[in-house]
Design a protein around this motif. Sequence first.
Motif, PDB file in Angstrom:
ATOM      1  N   UNK A  78       3.787  -1.095  -7.854  1.00  0.00           N
ATOM      2  CA  UNK A  78       3.040  -0.949  -6.828  1.00  0.00           C
ATOM      3  C   UNK A  78       2.794  -2.476  -5.369  1.00  0.00           C
ATOM      4  N   UNK A  79       2.352  -1.562  -4.998  1.00  0.00           N
ATOM      5  CA  UNK A  79       1.646  -1.985  -3.389  1.00  0.00           C
ATOM      6  C   UNK A  79       0.254  -2.604  -3.548  1.00  0.00           C
ATOM      7  N   UNK A  80       0.024  -3.706  -3.237  1.00  0.00           N
ATOM      8  CA  UNK A  80      -1.359  -3.452  -3.296  1.00  0.00           C
ATOM      9  C   UNK A  80      -0.980  -4.599  -1.694  1.00  0.00           C
ATOM     10  N   UNK A  89      -5.288  -5.807  -9.711  1.00  0.00           N
ATOM     11  CA  UNK A  89      -3.917  -4.949 -11.090  1.00  0.00           C
ATOM     12  C   UNK A  89      -5.047  -4.540 -11.956  1.00  0.00           C
ATOM     13  N   UNK A  90      -6.130  -4.399 -12.351  1.00  0.00           N
ATOM     14  CA  UNK A  90      -6.913  -2.963 -13.015  1.00  0.00           C
ATOM     15  C   UNK A  90      -6.229  -1.695 -12.582  1.00  0.00           C
ATOM     16  N   UNK A  91      -5.646  -1.137 -11.277  1.00  0.00           N
ATOM     17  CA  UNK A  91      -5.053  -0.241 -10.878  1.00  0.00           C
ATOM     18  C   UNK A  91      -3.804   0.821 -12.162  1.00  0.00           C
ATOM     19  N   UNK A 116       2.790  -6.829  -2.044  1.00  0.00           N
ATOM     20  CA  UNK A 116       1.459  -7.627  -1.585  1.00  0.00           C
ATOM     21  C   UNK A 116       1.430  -7.755  -0.190  1.00  0.00           C
ATOM     22  N   UNK A 117       0.563  -6.990   0.980  1.00  0.00           N
ATOM     23  CA  UNK A 117       1.096  -7.185   2.531  1.00  0.00           C
ATOM     24  C   UNK A 117      -0.599  -7.509   2.455  1.00  0.00           C
ATOM     25  N   UNK A 118      -0.074  -8.804   2.992  1.00  0.00           N
ATOM     26  CA  UNK A 118      -1.863 -10.052   2.800  1.00  0.00           C
ATOM     27  C   UNK A 118      -1.245 -11.172   1.941  1.00  0.00           C
ATOM     28  N   UNK A 119      -1.141 -12.029   1.973  1.00  0.00           N
ATOM     29  CA  UNK A 119      -0.929 -13.138   1.226  1.00  0.00           C
ATOM     30  C   UNK A 119      -2.045 -13.819   1.480  1.00  0.00           C
ATOM     31  N   UNK A 120      -2.313 -14.618   2.308  1.00  0.00           N
ATOM     32  CA  UNK A 120      -3.347 -15.375   2.211  1.00  0.00           C
ATOM     33  C   UNK A 120      -2.354 -17.211   1.752  1.00  0.00           C
ATOM     34  N   UNK A 180      -7.354   3.368  -4.995  1.00  0.00           N
ATOM     35  CA  UNK A 180      -5.830   3.846  -5.442  1.00  0.00           C
ATOM     36  C   UNK A 180      -5.618   5.462  -5.390  1.00  0.00           C
ATOM     37  N   UNK A 181      -3.898   4.967  -4.794  1.00  0.00           N
ATOM     38  CA  UNK A 181      -3.274   6.167  -5.022  1.00  0.00           C
ATOM     39  C   UNK A 181      -2.157   6.154  -5.459  1.00  0.00           C
ATOM     40  N   UNK A 182      -1.715   7.757  -6.251  1.00  0.00           N
ATOM     41  CA  UNK A 182      -0.666   7.621  -6.480  1.00  0.00           C
ATOM     42  C   UNK A 182       0.504   8.027  -5.682  1.00  0.00           C
ATOM     43  N   UNK A 183       1.968   7.422  -6.242  1.00  0.00           N
ATOM     44  CA  UNK A 183       2.681   8.118  -5.579  1.00  0.00           C
ATOM     45  C   UNK A 183       3.136   9.828  -6.294  1.00  0.00           C
TER      46      UNK A 183
END
Length: 469
Positions: A353-355, A240-242, A264-268, A433-436
């Motif tokens: 954001x995509x996490x 989240x800090x990203x 969010x990919x992967x929810x758990x 963290x990757x930026x578009x």
Amino acid sequence: MALDASTFETLTPSRFISFTIPHPSCSNSPLRVAVLDSLHQPNELPQVGAMLVPEGREVDWIFSTELGHLQLLFSTPEISRLILIGNNFNEGTVPFPPRVYHRPFNCSLHLQGFEVWSKPLLLALSPKSLFRKGIPEIPILIYDDNLVSSMVVHQCVGMHVGEMLVEDVEIENGSGLLHRGREFRRRLRFKRMPNLIQTEICIVPEKDDSDGLDDVLIGGDVGFVPDLKVLVHPYLGPMVAGLVLNSEYVEGRIQNGFRPKALCLGVGGGALVSFLRTQLGFEVMGVDSDSEVLRMGREYFGLEECEFVHVVVGDAFESLKKLVCHGNLQHDCEVNGFRGHLVEDEVNGKFEVVMVDLDSSDIRNGVSSPPLEFVRKDVLLAAKLVLCEFGILAINVISPCRSFYDNLVSSFQDVFHELYKIDVGNGENFVLVATASPLVFSAGICDNSFLMRLKSVIPEAYLNSITKI
């Protein structure tokens, strides 16, 4: 059937054998012995280590399954053969639910002279090559974690993840800040990776009597409810800090009357999904491959679907591609056969954001995150395409080796403009963290209300530890 002693004279990669022996001082309580050889043959003299199973935790998947033993072996890579010794258990007679554990004050095996009587046994279970330089000393490893007590509250089977359990635990709290020095958590674990906590949240007693916390016990009469205000899973806070990197853009979206969007990919259990909505005001779409995992999230971890939380069942990679093909998020969409309701806006329904919180399902190759499938260029391109112009992708990484890390960084740099790293600080995870698009990091702007909100819910140490790769 009796074991042949010669069975243990050589190392056999991945071989796992378990058996029982009489207890030296208690004839009615046999001991269970498990021997596991490393996946890889040592180049030099092999190393053998013995581990005591904590008393009372014999039925925990960590100590009762081959995959649990394998993860213990991965945590001690210098060991070629791991020998576990503990009290025997008969899984068919274990009561469920509930199954309650409270840490004992001492280990009875130690009190009964374990280090003395076990030595001949450990030498007999060691490979011949270990004796080239004389009779070896075999170290006794003590499994040590912060678990004070635990209770399994639910156990079930998911179509994709297999057996899983939900447990309430009390852990040691070094800070002494929560619950007057006592800290309670709820965890989701999978049998296929028993040593890995998939989801962890804070829980609080249902009746929070300020004078009665000393009497609250896991497995006692007082129940617990989720407390979702804090992210306690080690890498979720850094992920989240990203958002500090594109906080100006997010603030601009909010000022223009739009809710920022997160995928969010992967929810758990849904800890991250819930936090993004309640603490940072995001509209969140979550994708998870197993409907039973999502059911656990709803029932035990406070995951609530509402106008601003949309959770779908589907494969993360296929879902990314379908989102790209849609062009924008329509009011009714279908992801892997699950129909959901999404809200479109004026920025083509793309995400700020995509996490990504996905791990490898093959524990025999070691714990790693993300799966190799995610590093494919078509998947990374799809992830970039669902991001808005100044969107970011934050991903949890567990790197089993240097080559995995180097390949990951290279693959991301081929697709995204900039790449940043956040050290989680636990010696295992880190966040990329990757930026578009190229971004300007300007955390000092005072009129950015979103940034101020972010700083109020995420430790500033994470915000300040972002480094560009």
